[in-house]
Design a protein around this motif. Structure first.
Motif, PDB file in Angstrom:
ATOM      1  N   ALA A  41       0.837  -1.180  -0.104  1.00 20.40           N
ATOM      2  CA  ALA A  41      -0.161   0.176   0.022  1.00 20.40           C
ATOM      3  C   ALA A  41       0.914   1.210   0.052  1.00 20.40           C
ATOM      4  CB  ALA A  41      -0.851  -0.173   1.145  1.00 20.40           C
ATOM      5  N   PHE A  42       2.243   1.131   0.415  1.00 22.80           N
ATOM      6  CA  PHE A  42       2.930   2.380   0.848  1.00 22.80           C
ATOM      7  C   PHE A  42       4.193   2.428   0.160  1.00 22.80           C
ATOM      8  CE2 PHE A  42       0.195   2.572   4.418  1.00 22.80           C
ATOM      9  CZ  PHE A  42      -0.514   3.729   4.464  1.00 22.80           C
ATOM     10  N   GLY A  43       4.164   1.526  -1.187  1.00 23.45           N
ATOM     11  CA  GLY A  43       5.526   1.359  -1.974  1.00 23.45           C
ATOM     12  C   GLY A  43       6.528   0.784  -1.218  1.00 23.45           C
ATOM     13  N   HIS A  44       6.449  -0.109  -0.310  1.00 20.67           N
ATOM     14  CA  HIS A  44       7.454  -0.896   0.448  1.00 20.67           C
ATOM     15  C   HIS A  44       8.066   0.176   1.090  1.00 20.67           C
ATOM     16  CE1 HIS A  44       6.053  -4.209  -2.296  1.00 20.67           C
ATOM     17  NE2 HIS A  44       6.412  -3.509  -3.363  1.00 20.67           N
ATOM     18  N   PHE A  45       7.857   1.068   1.412  1.00 15.17           N
ATOM     19  CA  PHE A  45       8.570   2.236   2.191  1.00 15.17           C
ATOM     20  C   PHE A  45      10.209   2.207   1.825  1.00 15.17           C
ATOM     21  CE2 PHE A  45       5.049   0.939   5.297  1.00 15.17           C
ATOM     22  CZ  PHE A  45       4.577   2.302   5.522  1.00 15.17           C
ATOM     23  N   GLY A  46      10.210   2.235   0.405  1.00 19.73           N
ATOM     24  CA  GLY A  46      11.726   2.632  -0.039  1.00 19.73           C
ATOM     25  C   GLY A  46      12.320   1.152  -0.333  1.00 19.73           C
ATOM     26  N   TRP A  47      11.998   0.066  -0.287  1.00 23.11           N
ATOM     27  CA  TRP A  47      12.568  -1.051  -0.366  1.00 23.11           C
ATOM     28  C   TRP A  47      12.171  -1.571  -1.776  1.00 23.11           C
ATOM     29  CZ3 TRP A  47      15.197  -5.345   2.875  1.00 23.11           C
ATOM     30  CH2 TRP A  47      15.619  -4.890   3.772  1.00 23.11           C
ATOM     31  N   PRO A  48      13.130  -2.469  -2.567  1.00 29.93           N
ATOM     32  CA  PRO A  48      12.619  -2.432  -4.159  1.00 29.93           C
ATOM     33  C   PRO A  48      11.223  -3.484  -3.921  1.00 29.93           C
ATOM     34  CG  PRO A  48      14.694  -3.394  -3.712  1.00 29.93           C
ATOM     35  CD  PRO A  48      14.294  -2.952  -2.224  1.00 29.93           C
ATOM     36  N   SER A  49      11.316  -4.304  -2.994  1.00 30.51           N
ATOM     37  CA  SER A  49       9.987  -5.342  -2.987  1.00 30.51           C
ATOM     38  C   SER A  49      10.269  -6.396  -1.881  1.00 30.51           C
ATOM     39  CB  SER A  49       9.804  -6.215  -4.442  1.00 30.51           C
ATOM     40  OG  SER A  49      11.121  -7.341  -4.568  1.00 30.51           O
ATOM     41  N   ARG A  50       9.218  -7.315  -1.777  1.00 31.37           N
ATOM     42  CA  ARG A  50       9.417  -8.230  -0.735  1.00 31.37           C
ATOM     43  C   ARG A  50      10.438  -9.166  -0.859  1.00 31.37           C
ATOM     44  NH1 ARG A  50       6.349 -12.952   1.310  1.00 31.37           N
ATOM     45  NH2 ARG A  50       6.058 -12.431   3.787  1.00 31.37           N
ATOM     46  N   GLY A  51      10.942  -9.421  -2.068  1.00 30.97           N
ATOM     47  CA  GLY A  51      12.002 -10.062  -2.336  1.00 30.97           C
ATOM     48  C   GLY A  51      11.830 -11.590  -2.953  1.00 30.97           C
ATOM     49  N   ILE A  52      12.962 -12.336  -3.310  1.00 28.31           N
ATOM     50  CA  ILE A  52      12.418 -13.643  -3.805  1.00 28.31           C
ATOM     51  C   ILE A  52      13.073 -14.641  -3.255  1.00 28.31           C
ATOM     52  CG2 ILE A  52      12.543 -12.750  -6.322  1.00 28.31           C
ATOM     53  CD1 ILE A  52      15.289 -13.582  -6.574  1.00 28.31           C
ATOM     54  N   LEU A 224      15.492 -19.529  -2.465  1.00 29.56           N
ATOM     55  CA  LEU A 224      14.661 -18.745  -3.406  1.00 29.56           C
ATOM     56  C   LEU A 224      13.201 -19.490  -3.634  1.00 29.56           C
ATOM     57  CD1 LEU A 224      17.496 -18.666  -6.195  1.00 29.56           C
ATOM     58  CD2 LEU A 224      16.959 -17.030  -4.494  1.00 29.56           C
ATOM     59  N   ASP A 225      12.247 -18.564  -3.608  1.00 29.41           N
ATOM     60  CA  ASP A 225      10.945 -19.152  -3.778  1.00 29.41           C
ATOM     61  C   ASP A 225       9.835 -18.619  -4.579  1.00 29.41           C
ATOM     62  OD1 ASP A 225      10.444 -16.622  -2.833  1.00 29.41           O
ATOM     63  OD2 ASP A 225       9.035 -16.984  -1.136  1.00 29.41           O
ATOM     64  N   LYS A 226      10.685 -18.008  -5.689  1.00 28.42           N
ATOM     65  CA  LYS A 226      10.181 -17.378  -6.710  1.00 28.42           C
ATOM     66  C   LYS A 226      10.767 -17.516  -8.169  1.00 28.42           C
ATOM     67  CE  LYS A 226       7.623 -13.273  -8.347  1.00 28.42           C
ATOM     68  NZ  LYS A 226       7.527 -11.752  -8.122  1.00 28.42           N
ATOM     69  N   GLU A 227      10.080 -17.951  -9.056  1.00 29.52           N
ATOM     70  CA  GLU A 227      10.856 -18.376 -10.402  1.00 29.52           C
ATOM     71  C   GLU A 227      10.903 -17.226 -10.995  1.00 29.52           C
ATOM     72  OE1 GLU A 227       9.615 -21.675 -12.702  1.00 29.52           O
ATOM     73  OE2 GLU A 227       9.115 -23.107 -11.222  1.00 29.52           O
ATOM     74  N   GLY A 228      11.881 -17.029 -12.014  1.00 27.49           N
ATOM     75  CA  GLY A 228      11.875 -15.826 -12.845  1.00 27.49           C
ATOM     76  C   GLY A 228      13.332 -15.549 -13.180  1.00 27.49           C
ATOM     77  N   ARG A 229      13.333 -14.095 -13.869  1.00 30.38           N
ATOM     78  CA  ARG A 229      14.691 -13.884 -14.129  1.00 30.38           C
ATOM     79  C   ARG A 229      15.192 -12.433 -13.520  1.00 30.38           C
ATOM     80  NH1 ARG A 229      15.223 -16.341 -20.439  1.00 30.38           N
ATOM     81  NH2 ARG A 229      17.429 -15.363 -20.140  1.00 30.38           N
ATOM     82  N   TYR A 230      16.295 -12.209 -13.031  1.00 33.74           N
ATOM     83  CA  TYR A 230      16.724 -11.125 -12.403  1.00 33.74           C
ATOM     84  C   TYR A 230      18.170 -10.606 -12.633  1.00 33.74           C
ATOM     85  CZ  TYR A 230      12.920 -13.250  -9.870  1.00 33.74           C
ATOM     86  OH  TYR A 230      11.686 -13.937  -9.310  1.00 33.74           O
ATOM     87  N   VAL A 231      18.220  -9.322 -12.684  1.00 33.30           N
ATOM     88  CA  VAL A 231      19.508  -8.757 -13.041  1.00 33.30           C
ATOM     89  C   VAL A 231      20.479  -8.747 -11.729  1.00 33.30           C
ATOM     90  CG1 VAL A 231      20.898  -6.843 -13.842  1.00 33.30           C
ATOM     91  CG2 VAL A 231      18.676  -7.228 -14.917  1.00 33.30           C
ATOM     92  N   GLY A 232      21.749  -9.486 -11.939  1.00 35.81           N
ATOM     93  CA  GLY A 232      22.645  -9.074 -10.852  1.00 35.81           C
ATOM     94  C   GLY A 232      23.822  -8.357 -10.996  1.00 35.81           C
ATOM     95  N   ARG A 233      24.368  -7.672  -9.916  1.00 32.29           N
ATOM     96  CA  ARG A 233      25.356  -6.521 -10.333  1.00 32.29           C
ATOM     97  C   ARG A 233      26.298  -6.684  -9.303  1.00 32.29           C
ATOM     98  NH1 ARG A 233      22.475  -3.090 -13.499  1.00 32.29           N
ATOM     99  NH2 ARG A 233      20.235  -3.046 -13.258  1.00 32.29           N
ATOM    100  N   CYS A 234      27.452  -6.005  -9.606  1.00 31.82           N
ATOM    101  CA  CYS A 234      28.609  -5.695  -8.688  1.00 31.82           C
ATOM    102  C   CYS A 234      28.405  -4.502  -7.854  1.00 31.82           C
ATOM    103  CB  CYS A 234      30.007  -5.638  -9.322  1.00 31.82           C
ATOM    104  SG  CYS A 234      31.394  -5.398  -8.335  1.00 31.82           S
ATOM    105  N   ALA A 235      28.440  -4.507  -6.509  1.00 32.06           N
ATOM    106  CA  ALA A 235      28.220  -3.408  -5.832  1.00 32.06           C
ATOM    107  C   ALA A 235      29.122  -2.780  -5.037  1.00 32.06           C
ATOM    108  CB  ALA A 235      26.955  -3.835  -4.695  1.00 32.06           C
ATOM    109  N   GLU A 236      30.380  -3.023  -5.520  1.00 27.86           N
ATOM    110  CA  GLU A 236      31.651  -2.642  -5.007  1.00 27.86           C
ATOM    111  C   GLU A 236      32.367  -1.873  -6.105  1.00 27.86           C
ATOM    112  OE1 GLU A 236      34.184  -1.668  -1.724  1.00 27.86           O
ATOM    113  OE2 GLU A 236      32.359  -2.765  -1.668  1.00 27.86           O
ATOM    114  N   LEU A 237      32.931  -0.664  -5.846  1.00 30.42           N
ATOM    115  CA  LEU A 237      33.705  -0.018  -6.731  1.00 30.42           C
ATOM    116  C   LEU A 237      34.846  -0.741  -7.029  1.00 30.42           C
ATOM    117  CD1 LEU A 237      33.784   2.108  -8.989  1.00 30.42           C
ATOM    118  CD2 LEU A 237      34.723   3.754  -6.979  1.00 30.42           C
ATOM    119  N   CYS A 238      35.094  -1.380  -8.156  1.00 30.49           N
ATOM    120  CA  CYS A 238      36.349  -2.263  -8.464  1.00 30.49           C
ATOM    121  C   CYS A 238      37.235  -1.767  -9.455  1.00 30.49           C
ATOM    122  CB  CYS A 238      36.003  -3.601  -8.610  1.00 30.49           C
ATOM    123  SG  CYS A 238      34.640  -3.816 -10.029  1.00 30.49           S
ATOM    124  N   GLY A 239      36.695  -0.710 -10.256  1.00 33.40           N
ATOM    125  CA  GLY A 239      37.643  -0.285 -11.372  1.00 33.40           C
ATOM    126  C   GLY A 239      36.931   0.187 -12.591  1.00 33.40           C
TER     127      GLY A 239
END
Length: 311
Positions: A41-52, A224-239
């Motif tokens: 109802a409130f856009g997850h209060f800033g979080w992307p979603s409930r997660g997978i 994991l409890d939800k099938e689908g395709r999801y983007v993964g990233r590097c979250a540490e500045l590495c170069g």
């Protein structure tokens, strides 16, 4: 004194009744909606979603519940502030009654924040312990190897650095690596780096952990409890090409995962193994992200120019 006490008593009773009614209304609203309903109802209060993943659900519920608690406290404080402003506003030149201290109120203002912090700390510790918990016999073990600037995913036959790799997927500048995992099984991620510090992050998992070079193997588990395709990233500045270091997580049924892994063990490439479980054509490759142009152009990166810098 008697007249003043009799006049004050109904007012105090009215305040208590109002507080009780407000509390009852709040409890009714909270009991009628789940944590997920409030988040939606409130856009997850800033979080992307409930997660997978099951672990993501725990962190999400803690976040939403903490936010609701903070809002309740905030509205209560704001209400008291405005009530004091209106109730005790200046009505003349007569100096109001001066109170040096109010011991019950000061005790309340001291004890209440301590209780709030203690409750939040308690539930945070529970969720953190659950998220970091490692099982003795996970269903699948994946070694995540970070390098400048891509990923390698090794499916292993055991835990630790001494285990053997039975199948592997390696990314390149032209092909986004795909990590295929089953739904409903405990996945153990063992992370290591060939060069600098990277960070393994799938936003929908609501979790990330650094990938360290050397003898350090960061480990975590997720179901994991939800099938689908999801983007993964590097979250540490590495170069230089840190922003281009993407991969795609594909969550499938356990039966399809076994078919995929069997194909990989038999020598099939990742697109061929993806085709074996029904992902044919373009679907055999990453769909949620695509390779970036890593060629440095004359003025900037990723511009439609054909002349390299210095020419």
């Amino acid at each position: 004194m008697g007249a003043r006490s009799s006049a004050t008593r109904p007012r105090a009773v009215g305040r208590a009744a109002g507080l009780g009614l407000g509390g009852a209304t709040l409890l009714t609203l909270l009991s009628g909606c789940s944590i997920a309903d409030w988040g939606d109802a409130f856009g997850h209060f800033g979080w992307p979603s409930r997660g997978i993943s099951l672990q993501a659900h725990e962190m999400y519920d803690l976040w939403i519940a903490s936010t609701i608690a903070a809002l309740v406290v905030g509205f209560g404080v704001w209400g008291l502030i405005f009530w004091c402003v209106i109730r005790y506003r200046k009505r003349g030149d007569e100096l109001p009654v001066q109170t040096r201290f109010n011991m019950p109120m000061e005790i309340l203002y001291t004890v209440t924040p301590v209780l709030i912090v203690a409750v939040l700390f308690y539930y945070t510790a529970i969720v953190q312990t659950s998220v970091d918990k490692l099982s003795k016999d996970p269903d699948q073990i994946v070694e995540v190897v970070g390098f400048k600037w891509n990923w390698q995913f090794n499916y292993r036959d055991g835990m630790g650095a001494e285990a053997n790799t039975v199948a592997s997927t390696v990314g390149s500048s032209d092909v986004i690596p795909i990590l295929v995992l089953p739904v409903g099984q405990k996945i153990r991620f063992e992370e290591t780096s060939r060069d600098v510090i990277h960070s393994f992050w799938v936003p929908e998992m609501l979790f990330k952990r650094d990938v360290m070079p050397g003898n350090v193997r960061n480990v975590f588990e997720a179901t994991l409890d939800k099938e689908g395709r999801y983007v993964g990233r590097c979250a540490e500045l590495c170069g230089t090409y840190h922003a281009f270091m993407n991969f795609e997580l594909v969550v499938v049924s356990p039966a399809n995962f076994e078919k995929f892994l069997t194909s990989k063990k038999g020598g099939a490439s990742t697109p061929e193994a993806m085709a074996a479980i029904g992902f044919t054509g373009e679907a055999a490759y990453a769909e949620k992200t695509e390779p970036f142009n890593t060629r440095r152009q004359q003025h900037s990166w990723n511009q439609p120019e054909t002349v390299a810098a210095g020419k």
